[in-house]
Write an enzyme that holds these catalytic residues in place. Structure first.
Site, short mmCIF file in Angstrom:
data_model
loop_
_atom_site.label_atom_id
_atom_site.label_comp_id
_atom_site.label_asym_id
_atom_site.label_seq_id
_atom_site.Cartn_x
_atom_site.Cartn_y
_atom_site.Cartn_z
N LYS A 49 0.86 -1.05 -0.02
CA LYS A 49 -0.10 0.03 0.13
C LYS A 49 0.82 1.32 -0.09
CE LYS A 49 -4.01 -2.45 2.40
NZ LYS A 49 -4.54 -2.67 3.68
N GLN A 93 -4.55 -1.65 9.65
CA GLN A 93 -4.64 -2.70 8.94
C GLN A 93 -5.33 -3.89 9.86
OE1 GLN A 93 -3.97 -3.46 5.75
NE2 GLN A 93 -4.08 -5.74 5.86
N ASP A 118 -10.68 3.07 4.16
CA ASP A 118 -11.34 1.72 3.99
C ASP A 118 -12.93 1.74 4.04
OD1 ASP A 118 -9.44 -0.14 4.07
OD2 ASP A 118 -8.88 0.20 6.17
N1 GUN Z 1 -7.23 -6.63 5.88
C1 GUN Z 1 -7.53 -7.25 4.96
N2 GUN Z 1 -8.07 -6.49 3.99
C2 GUN Z 1 -8.08 -5.06 4.63
C3 GUN Z 1 -8.37 -3.85 4.06
O1 GUN Z 1 -8.95 -3.81 3.07
N3 GUN Z 1 -8.25 -2.90 4.70
C4 GUN Z 1 -7.80 -3.08 6.37
N4 GUN Z 1 -7.48 -1.92 7.28
N5 GUN Z 1 -7.46 -4.25 6.78
C5 GUN Z 1 -7.60 -5.13 5.79
#
Ligand code: GUN
Length: 282
Positions: A49, A93, A118
């Site tokens: 990311k 995350q 998100d």
């Molecule tokens: N864990 C798995 N996919 C995601 C996501 O899209 N965002 C976040 N914050 N955690 C995740």
């Protein structure tokens, strides 16, 4: 033989576009990425990311904290990031480490909905429900972009979503519904799953079980979208769909890797750009 939906190529196109829009802003967007603990998969996601951000001119700041950091300290960190004007988006995350005092829902609630790139905050989830949203959750948004790119219109179609997670299944069903699909949500306790999936013109699988979707469960000519990310016995990435067999029968199919994954990543950039614009950086 199905048309292979090239998520990687589409993501590259979106990324170029986002890069151009970022360059035209008065100030660059900022994303804070919080990583609690040392789960290797989460580490890989967070690193990718941040790499995506730097490639598009988005400033990113990482907060990697140990598993024992604790709920209170995490809430304090989020409160501080909510106040910082150079931070447009905050991503914590998931999942948070097990065996500590973390409360995931409380963490998601603490993030300022205006910085919730998100789209996991209940306020933003509610806005998705009523079809009036600033941020879309990244994976379902990526799926909709792929359908659009390949001219697959959900309107009037039978859409079946397998999986009911808050991150993918539920919002995916809502987005297909907003686009006038007739939507059924199935899950691990759905009996005779194949009977339902065989009706689907658009089938989205987001369960996390290899070979869950076999060719006999797919309608001839259907669009089959595989959101899952599993590993086979050799450690190779694979989804829920038996790709070899289903691609002989479907009209369109997404590969794993190279389908939903790259599009999910690009949608985080899109949301961070939208956050910066909404914070007056355009
Ligand atoms: N864990 C798995 N996919 C995601 C996501 O899209 N965002 C976040 N914050 N955690 C995740």
């Amino acid at each position: 033989m199905a048309i292979i939906i090239d998520g990687k190529a589409l993501a590259a196109k979106w990324k170029e576009n986002i890069k151009g829009q970022v360059a035209a802003l008065k100030q660059h967007p900022g994303l804070a990425v919080i990583l609690v603990g040392n789960d290797p998969a989460s580490r890989v996601y967070v690193t990718s990311k941040e790499k995506d951000c730097s490639e598009c001119g988005i400033y990113s700041e990482e907060f990697a904290v140990p598993a024992q950091f604790g709920q209170k300290a995490l809430l304090n960190l989020i409160a501080e990031l909510n106040q910082r004007p150079e931070i447009d988006g905050i991503l914590c995350q998931l999942p948070l480490p097990k065996g500590y005092d973390y409360d995931e829902q409380e963490v998601l609630l603490a993030i300022d909905p205006k910085k919730d790139v998100d789209a996991f905050h209940p306020y933003n989830v509610g806005r998705i429900m009523i079809g009036d949203y600033t941020y879309l959750p990244c994976t379902p948004a990526g799926v909709m972009a792929m359908l659009d790119e390949y001219g697959i219109d959900p309107a009037g179609k039978r859409c079946v979503v397998v999986g009911r997670s808050n991150i993918v299944g539920k919002p995916q069903a809502m987005l297909l519904l907003h686009r006038h699909g007739t939507v059924t949500i199935c899950h691990s306790r759905t009996p005779n799953l194949g009977e339902i999936t065989r009706e689907a013109d658009i089938l989205v699988s987001a369960v996390g079980r290899r070979n869950l979707i076999t060719a006999d469960m797919v309608k001839e000519g259907a669009a089959v979208i595989d959101v899952a990310m599993n590993r086979d016995e050799n450690g190779k990435l694979c989804g829920d769909v038996d790709f070899e067999a289903v691609s002989q029968k479907a009209g369109w199919i997404t590969p794993v890797p190279g389908g939903c994954g790259p599009m999910t990543r690009v949608m985080l950039l899109q949301n961070t750009l939208a956050a910066a614009v909404s914070h007056g950086k355009a």
